[in-house]
Design an enzyme around this catalytic site. Sequence first.
Site, PDB file in Angstrom:
ATOM      1  N   TYR A   1       0.725  -1.498  -0.442  1.00 36.13           N
ATOM      2  CA  TYR A   1       0.243  -0.304  -0.254  1.00 36.13           C
ATOM      3  C   TYR A   1       1.227   1.345   0.031  1.00 36.13           C
ATOM      4  O   TYR A   1      -0.275   2.084  -0.041  1.00 36.13           O
ATOM      5  CB  TYR A   1      -0.906   0.034   0.998  1.00 36.13           C
ATOM      6  CG  TYR A   1      -1.844  -1.218   1.163  1.00 36.13           C
ATOM      7  CD1 TYR A   1      -2.532  -1.575  -0.319  1.00 36.13           C
ATOM      8  CD2 TYR A   1      -1.620  -2.247   2.363  1.00 36.13           C
ATOM      9  CE1 TYR A   1      -3.389  -2.746   0.023  1.00 36.13           C
ATOM     10  CE2 TYR A   1      -2.689  -3.281   2.286  1.00 36.13           C
ATOM     11  CZ  TYR A   1      -3.573  -3.470   1.390  1.00 36.13           C
ATOM     12  OH  TYR A   1      -3.916  -4.906   1.367  1.00 36.13           O
TER      13      TYR A   1
ATOM     14  N   SER B   1      -3.366  -6.762   7.771  1.00 34.16           N
ATOM     15  CA  SER B   1      -3.966  -7.645   6.744  1.00 34.16           C
ATOM     16  C   SER B   1      -3.114  -8.029   5.459  1.00 34.16           C
ATOM     17  O   SER B   1      -2.109  -8.794   5.954  1.00 34.16           O
ATOM     18  CB  SER B   1      -4.806  -6.743   5.838  1.00 34.16           C
ATOM     19  OG  SER B   1      -5.274  -5.748   6.587  1.00 34.16           O
ATOM     20  N   TYR B   2      -2.847  -8.058   4.085  1.00 33.73           N
ATOM     21  CA  TYR B   2      -2.010  -8.327   3.583  1.00 33.73           C
ATOM     22  C   TYR B   2       0.148  -8.098   4.415  1.00 33.73           C
ATOM     23  O   TYR B   2       0.405  -8.733   4.527  1.00 33.73           O
ATOM     24  CB  TYR B   2      -1.628  -7.261   1.710  1.00 33.73           C
ATOM     25  CG  TYR B   2      -1.102  -8.092   0.807  1.00 33.73           C
ATOM     26  CD1 TYR B   2      -1.864  -8.815  -0.441  1.00 33.73           C
ATOM     27  CD2 TYR B   2      -0.236  -8.330   1.496  1.00 33.73           C
ATOM     28  CE1 TYR B   2      -1.072  -9.314  -1.085  1.00 33.73           C
ATOM     29  CE2 TYR B   2       1.436  -8.247   0.191  1.00 33.73           C
ATOM     30  CZ  TYR B   2       0.709  -9.038  -0.596  1.00 33.73           C
ATOM     31  OH  TYR B   2       1.226  -9.736  -1.784  1.00 33.73           O
TER      32      TYR B   2
ATOM     33  N   TRP C   1     -11.092  -5.510  -3.641  1.00 34.08           N
ATOM     34  CA  TRP C   1      -9.581  -5.979  -3.165  1.00 34.08           C
ATOM     35  C   TRP C   1      -9.186  -5.619  -4.433  1.00 34.08           C
ATOM     36  O   TRP C   1      -8.130  -5.060  -4.445  1.00 34.08           O
ATOM     37  CB  TRP C   1      -9.441  -6.534  -1.760  1.00 34.08           C
ATOM     38  CG  TRP C   1      -7.863  -6.462  -1.438  1.00 34.08           C
ATOM     39  CD1 TRP C   1      -7.150  -5.653  -1.157  1.00 34.08           C
ATOM     40  CD2 TRP C   1      -6.672  -7.141  -2.439  1.00 34.08           C
ATOM     41  NE1 TRP C   1      -6.154  -6.134  -0.491  1.00 34.08           N
ATOM     42  CE2 TRP C   1      -5.509  -6.754  -1.357  1.00 34.08           C
ATOM     43  CE3 TRP C   1      -6.809  -7.854  -3.681  1.00 34.08           C
ATOM     44  CZ2 TRP C   1      -3.860  -7.007  -2.015  1.00 34.08           C
ATOM     45  CZ3 TRP C   1      -5.267  -8.324  -3.926  1.00 34.08           C
ATOM     46  CH2 TRP C   1      -4.153  -8.156  -3.106  1.00 34.08           C
TER      47      TRP C   1
ATOM     48  N   ASP D   1     -14.759  -8.161  11.394  1.00 31.19           N
ATOM     49  CA  ASP D   1     -13.271  -8.499  10.671  1.00 31.19           C
ATOM     50  C   ASP D   1     -13.420  -9.228   9.761  1.00 31.19           C
ATOM     51  O   ASP D   1     -13.823 -10.771  10.462  1.00 31.19           O
ATOM     52  CB  ASP D   1     -12.226  -8.388  11.359  1.00 31.19           C
ATOM     53  CG  ASP D   1     -10.971  -8.746  10.048  1.00 31.19           C
ATOM     54  OD1 ASP D   1     -11.022  -8.288   8.663  1.00 31.19           O
ATOM     55  OD2 ASP D   1      -9.899  -9.210  10.595  1.00 31.19           O
TER      56      ASP D   1
ATOM     57  N   HIS E   1     -13.094  -4.440   9.415  1.00 34.10           N
ATOM     58  CA  HIS E   1     -11.606  -4.700   8.769  1.00 34.10           C
ATOM     59  C   HIS E   1     -11.478  -2.926   7.906  1.00 34.10           C
ATOM     60  O   HIS E   1     -10.637  -2.194   8.628  1.00 34.10           O
ATOM     61  CB  HIS E   1     -11.488  -5.483   7.704  1.00 34.10           C
ATOM     62  CG  HIS E   1     -10.696  -5.624   7.683  1.00 34.10           C
ATOM     63  ND1 HIS E   1      -9.108  -5.906   7.584  1.00 34.10           N
ATOM     64  CD2 HIS E   1      -9.970  -4.918   6.496  1.00 34.10           C
ATOM     65  CE1 HIS E   1      -8.592  -6.449   6.970  1.00 34.10           C
ATOM     66  NE2 HIS E   1      -8.792  -5.599   6.269  1.00 34.10           N
TER      67      HIS E   1
HETATM   68  C1  BEZ Z   1      -5.759  -5.394   3.347  1.00 39.01           C
HETATM   69  O1  BEZ Z   1      -4.516  -5.887   2.857  1.00 39.01           O
HETATM   70  O2  BEZ Z   1      -6.598  -4.470   4.053  1.00 39.01           O
HETATM   71  C2  BEZ Z   1      -6.773  -6.513   2.456  1.00 39.01           C
HETATM   72  C3  BEZ Z   1      -6.197  -7.542   1.393  1.00 39.01           C
HETATM   73  C4  BEZ Z   1      -6.703  -8.632   0.987  1.00 39.01           C
HETATM   74  C5  BEZ Z   1      -8.545  -8.713   1.216  1.00 39.01           C
HETATM   75  C6  BEZ Z   1      -8.825  -7.804   2.240  1.00 39.01           C
HETATM   76  C7  BEZ Z   1      -8.239  -7.361   3.096  1.00 39.01           C
END
Ligand code: BEZ
Length: 587
Positions: free
Chosen positions: A41, A115-116, A164, A256, A291
């Site tokens: 990101y 997340s990722y 996403w 989440d 989330h």
């Molecule tokens: C995230 O990095 O926020 C994310 C990654 C994959 C699916 C959903 C969210």
Amino acid sequence: MSFVVDVDVPVPMSDGVALATNVWRPEGPGPFPALLVRTPYGKDDAGMYGNPKLPDVFALVAAGYAVVAQDVRGTSRSPGTFVPNAHEGSDGADTLAWLAEQSWCDGAVGMWGGSYMGFTQWQAAVRSAPALRAIAPVMSSADLYGAPWYSPGGALSQDAVLTWGTLSALRNLRRDLAAGQEDPADARVLLAGLSDPRLLHDPLPVANRGALTRYLPWVGEVLDHPERDAFWQDVAAIDRCASITVPAFQVGGWYDVFIGETVRAYTMMRHHGGSAAARDGQRLLIGPWCHADGADLGTFPDRSFGLGGSIKAADVTGAHLRFFDRWVRGRTETPDDANRVRIFVMGIDRWRDELDWPLPDTRYTEFFLAGDGRANSATGDGILTRDTPSVEAADTFLYDPRRPVPTLGGTVLAAAPGAYPGPADQAAIETREDVLCFTTAVLDRPVEVTGHVTLVLHVSSSAPDTDFTGKLVDVHPDGRAIVLCEGIQRARYRESLTEPTPLAPGTVYELTIDLRVTSNVFLPGHRIRLEVSSSNFPRYDRNTNTGRVIATDGEDDLAIAVNRVHHGPTRPSRLVLPLIERAEVLV
Ligand code: BEZ
């Protein structure tokens, strides 16, 4: 506090590609322990430095750590092509090896991020790099099939994949546009899908997503692999717990999209982690959060958890520091509580420390589905009771994929039109004939449900394949029906996620649905409700009821299924709730 920042340091990977990396160091020669975050990101994005779900970088540096932020391959300032998950194991291991050689680094590294950024940690941990001492995935998963891309029952997590995927495709397209290579019309198509979720989700077949798969071909691969086959197994850290020798501190949210896999990673590592430190050092912190950024205040339109429910109240930075001081710095004098788990208990809206997860004093208790066969809608006759049922009956509904049950809150990643993720009132869908409702009598004492919720249904269908969904709902005295947790089971995967078997129309099958987890005290005056249906769209893709490949079925293929839930003494459909019965429940 003074510190130095080295920007865009090229860190060489073993195939020669150099990944752009920022290094924040406390002033002085060091050496310092390092905390690495690897992100798709943008390491320079302000979101990295003000996100309350993540530890405060300034506090980490002030505590004497070097903080290292890297753009993963093919994103922001790192060259190459972004293929989700393809390089994270090897690039993570190469970066850890590079860190261990730096004169300012003392050779001990922890990883963090949400997340990722959590996927990258689990992938690196599987490689057992000697420098890695601990990981701290926030709202993340060690089994990418189970979350976020599919689900434990085999349905596609459509909202997560398309939302996403579109955001990531746009990032790829932006790089190509900057190089003057691409057609801005594609950007308009992708942006339109993000601004109107109907444009993103409704068109069929699901697999026909031209602009999206052009810029992120990986989405096409996800749709080509509806089974949990080698494509998923190869990146499933959860299948390799024995290779992971470092402890994990995980943060999760009851609402989440990742929560089921967050707790599964915890329990798998507690039992099968590759070292005593990995097994004993697991830590879990779960609050009433979703989330989406900004949905971690603990305040939602239909339900507020009070100031204590805010992520700020959970002191995420302090919890990270205590964990890293123990496992990266090796400070055994750091208070490392016997309580591995800290959870926000909804209903009583308080934080509580616990010895472990599932809570050791859990009593799994069956609540049976009952009634005379007209459980359709909240005004029907469906009953949820601890008494073993004495009468055989079946509730029937038509599941028409042309008018699926719309997602209303729950563990959805993005909000459907007019809704929001999280604890939403289900009133608008509980009027539908295709939503069966089974409700207890009004409670005269508190009932605490904390842990894994499972639904066992005896079902039949006119179709060779269909879905069954379940939701656990807290019905408040004022009528609000607040969703707590939910799940879906695709009938063809009822026995195996790798070897689907069709239904024989009309035959009754026992089917188990994983509704994942919650922690909630149903207060006196409330009622416990179970909703059963066959869709929750676009949280999950619509089953087309044909038994064929769902992602390639078009509008004309959609078939209506007559679905039935049987209950009674010979077909005991039941909700299994993890009850916690303690003397000291505070109301
Ligand atoms: C995230 O990095 O926020 C994310 C990654 C994959 C699916 C959903 C969210």
